[in-house]
Design an enzyme around this catalytic site. Structure first.
Site, PDB file in Angstrom:
ATOM      1  N   CYS A   1      81.857  80.415  78.481  1.00  0.00           N
ATOM      2  CA  CYS A   1      81.001  79.265  79.258  1.00  0.00           C
ATOM      3  C   CYS A   1      80.664  78.284  78.375  1.00  0.00           C
ATOM      4  O   CYS A   1      79.997  77.004  78.718  1.00  0.00           O
ATOM      5  CB  CYS A   1      79.852  79.821  79.524  1.00  0.00           C
ATOM      6  SG  CYS A   1      80.007  81.153  80.895  1.00  0.00           S
TER       7      CYS A   1
ATOM      8  N   PHE B   1      79.361  84.052  76.780  1.00  0.00           N
ATOM      9  CA  PHE B   1      79.650  85.537  76.306  1.00  0.00           C
ATOM     10  C   PHE B   1      80.477  85.542  74.990  1.00  0.00           C
ATOM     11  O   PHE B   1      81.387  84.845  74.782  1.00  0.00           O
ATOM     12  CB  PHE B   1      80.357  86.152  77.412  1.00  0.00           C
ATOM     13  CG  PHE B   1      79.287  86.622  78.684  1.00  0.00           C
ATOM     14  CD1 PHE B   1      77.831  86.223  78.739  1.00  0.00           C
ATOM     15  CD2 PHE B   1      79.963  87.183  79.829  1.00  0.00           C
ATOM     16  CE1 PHE B   1      77.261  86.598  79.831  1.00  0.00           C
ATOM     17  CE2 PHE B   1      79.110  87.732  80.833  1.00  0.00           C
ATOM     18  CZ  PHE B   1      77.665  87.090  80.685  1.00  0.00           C
TER      19      PHE B   1
ATOM     20  N   HIS C   1      76.476  77.598  87.901  1.00  0.00           N
ATOM     21  CA  HIS C   1      77.096  78.011  86.666  1.00  0.00           C
ATOM     22  C   HIS C   1      78.741  77.679  86.850  1.00  0.00           C
ATOM     23  O   HIS C   1      79.357  78.846  87.380  1.00  0.00           O
ATOM     24  CB  HIS C   1      76.593  79.005  86.026  1.00  0.00           C
ATOM     25  CG  HIS C   1      77.071  79.236  84.468  1.00  0.00           C
ATOM     26  ND1 HIS C   1      77.734  78.222  83.993  1.00  0.00           N
ATOM     27  CD2 HIS C   1      76.912  80.479  83.936  1.00  0.00           C
ATOM     28  CE1 HIS C   1      78.147  78.816  82.443  1.00  0.00           C
ATOM     29  NE2 HIS C   1      77.399  79.855  82.643  1.00  0.00           N
TER      30      HIS C   1
ATOM     31  N   LYS D   1      72.347  72.662  86.345  1.00  0.00           N
ATOM     32  CA  LYS D   1      72.985  73.733  86.790  1.00  0.00           C
ATOM     33  C   LYS D   1      72.161  74.105  88.312  1.00  0.00           C
ATOM     34  O   LYS D   1      72.736  75.043  89.075  1.00  0.00           O
ATOM     35  CB  LYS D   1      73.003  74.884  86.126  1.00  0.00           C
ATOM     36  CG  LYS D   1      74.143  74.748  85.053  1.00  0.00           C
ATOM     37  CD  LYS D   1      74.164  76.063  84.206  1.00  0.00           C
ATOM     38  CE  LYS D   1      75.389  76.056  83.279  1.00  0.00           C
ATOM     39  NZ  LYS D   1      74.987  75.162  82.169  1.00  0.00           N
TER      40      LYS D   1
ATOM     41  N   HIS E   1      72.048  74.205  78.508  1.00  0.00           N
ATOM     42  CA  HIS E   1      72.807  74.828  79.206  1.00  0.00           C
ATOM     43  C   HIS E   1      72.149  75.702  80.163  1.00  0.00           C
ATOM     44  O   HIS E   1      72.882  75.646  81.320  1.00  0.00           O
ATOM     45  CB  HIS E   1      73.240  76.018  78.067  1.00  0.00           C
ATOM     46  CG  HIS E   1      74.279  76.941  78.455  1.00  0.00           C
ATOM     47  ND1 HIS E   1      75.578  76.760  78.955  1.00  0.00           N
ATOM     48  CD2 HIS E   1      74.357  78.425  78.684  1.00  0.00           C
ATOM     49  CE1 HIS E   1      76.300  77.803  79.536  1.00  0.00           C
ATOM     50  NE2 HIS E   1      75.295  78.733  79.249  1.00  0.00           N
TER      51      HIS E   1
ATOM     52  N   GLU F   1      66.896  79.425  75.064  1.00  0.00           N
ATOM     53  CA  GLU F   1      67.325  78.304  74.526  1.00  0.00           C
ATOM     54  C   GLU F   1      65.921  77.123  74.736  1.00  0.00           C
ATOM     55  O   GLU F   1      65.829  76.317  73.742  1.00  0.00           O
ATOM     56  CB  GLU F   1      68.149  77.574  75.685  1.00  0.00           C
ATOM     57  CG  GLU F   1      68.657  76.316  75.429  1.00  0.00           C
ATOM     58  CD  GLU F   1      69.732  75.856  76.466  1.00  0.00           C
ATOM     59  OE1 GLU F   1      70.342  74.568  76.456  1.00  0.00           O
ATOM     60  OE2 GLU F   1      69.749  76.299  77.919  1.00  0.00           O
TER      61      GLU F   1
END
Length: 412
Positions: free
Chosen positions: A166, A400, A340, A335, A306, A317
């Site tokens: 991502c 990931f 996402h 988002k 993010h 975050e």
């Protein structure tokens, strides 16, 4: 054109193309994001599955845009080509104004041509090997979106695909910046593309307990930093940005949207899917990006987070943002509108951040109502877009495998 090899070359974003759940082009996407209008809804492709909704692409007619060539492309390549065409037109890159041999394509993706693999796997199982499309591999392999952009536009510089989950779209922008700084290329089409709203991918993420299960109200499912967030919503689409040195944009009379000032990257080296709970390596990437831009935290006026709407990721975050910037710097996550978009997310968010810098507008964090008790005391923009000068902004992406990537943008 003079080639500049300085590591301090002034690199600008002179064109933007987007195909997203918020709109089939950049102006529509920007308008939907500014309005904070969520796009998640029931998705017939996922009917009967544990999670049957997504942030699906809006208003994109592949054959109308690409003609018969669309039939030979997986959706992730279609989206990339459409976004690249818009970006090139937006940048006023016309024949004779740039050298195709010194123009690169650098795209990120997480899963590549997933819908083709699933479709052809079903054919093999249900109808036998002779029904499998002979073009399956060239349609589905991960590099083919970048290759398709190069073929469509007649570009002969490097054509590359990067896959950092991502973070891929942001990683691509960082690599493109290095290509321009080194003098190896004059123009780079950089971004990300993804078409992973498929039965297998949705089910796999659901089994991982990564997706929101707010099926009774999909529009409210993607809610970054909110106390009731319960996972992300799958999205799809692409963004491509035209990057070049500032002097070449000036020669064409093109006013850029923003400058790409720096980038940073790091690896958590912690866990297959979970972020480092302390966020130390993500913070390292952020601070590296600021150093690369010759800036400090006090210079930053906006953080595009993010923030996917997952319980653990958003909390980690938020704490690292607070450590680096304190509680006053405006923070947003788009988002809540787009869901996402995996490997395309960083490119879309960098494009939206560039538009914030250019227009002096900060989009709201859609669906944010109340801060989660595990969210640090950061300044989350929500409710309405905010008018504010944004001379410097950062855009974070994490993936990931522990991939972290950050870019810094500034006014042109």
């Amino acid at each position: 054109m003079t080639v500049h090899g300085s590591s301090r070359a002034d690199v600008v974003i002179s064109g933007i193309g987007m195909v997203t759940p918020a709109g089939a082009d950049t102006p529509t996407t920007w308008g939907t994001v500014l309005a904070g209008r969520p796009t998640a809804a029931a998705d017939a492709r996922l009917s009967g599955l544990g999670v049957a909704f997504s942030c699906a692409l809006a208003g994109f007619d592949a054959e109308a845009v690409l003609g018969a060539d669309a039939r030979r492309m997986d959706p992730f390549a279609r989206y990339a080509v459409a976004a690249a065409r818009e970006a090139v037109a937006d940048a006023a890159l016309t024949a004779g104004t740039f050298d195709p041999g010194r123009t690169a394509v650098v795209l990120g993706t997480a899963v590549g041509g997933q819908s083709t693999w699933e479709e052809q796997g079903d054919r093999l199982r249900d109808r036998g090997p002779r029904t499998v499309n002979p073009l399956t591999v060239p349609k589905a392999i991960g590099n083919i979106a970048a290759g398709s952009v190069a073929m469509d536009l007649g570009l002969h510089g490097p054509s590359l695909t990067l896959s950092t989950a991502c973070a891929a779209g942001t990683t691509a922008l960082g690599f493109a910046l290095d290509l321009l700084r080194s003098g190896r290329c004059d123009v780079v089409l950089a971004g990300g593309t993804e078409a992973a709203v498929t039965p297998l991918v949705s089910t796999a993420f659901d089994r991982l307990k990564a997706l929101s299960r707010r099926g009774e109200d999909p529009g409210a499912a993607s809610r970054p930093f909110d106390e009731h967030r319960d996972g992300f919503v799958l999205g799809e689409g692409a963004a491509v940005l035209v990057l070049e040195r500032a002097d070449s944009a000036r020669e064409r009379g093109r006013r850029p949207y923003a400058r790409l000032l720096g980038h940073g990257a790091s690896s958590d080296a912690h866990h297959l899917t979970a972020p480092d709970p302390h966020g130390h390596q993500a913070e390292r990437a952020l601070r590296e990006a600021l150093r690369d831009a010759d800036l400090g935290p006090a210079d930053v006026c906006l953080v595009n987070a993010h923030a996917t709407s997952t319980p653990q990721g958003d909390a980690v975050e938020s704490r690292l943002i607070e450590r680096v910037f304190g509680g006053a710097t405006p923070v947003t996550s788009t988002k809540g509108v787009t869901g996402h978009m995996l490997g395309a997310a960083g490119a879309v968010e960098a494009a939206l951040t560039a538009l914030s810098v250019h227009h002096g507008l900060i989009p709201p964090t859609a669906n944010f109502r109340a801060r989660g008790t595990d969210i640090a005391a950061i300044h989350i923009v929500h409710g309405q877009p905010r008018t504010a000068a944004v001379p410097v902004a950062v855009s974070n992406s994490f993936g990931f495998g522990g991939h972290n990537a950050v870019v810094v943008l500034g006014s042109a």
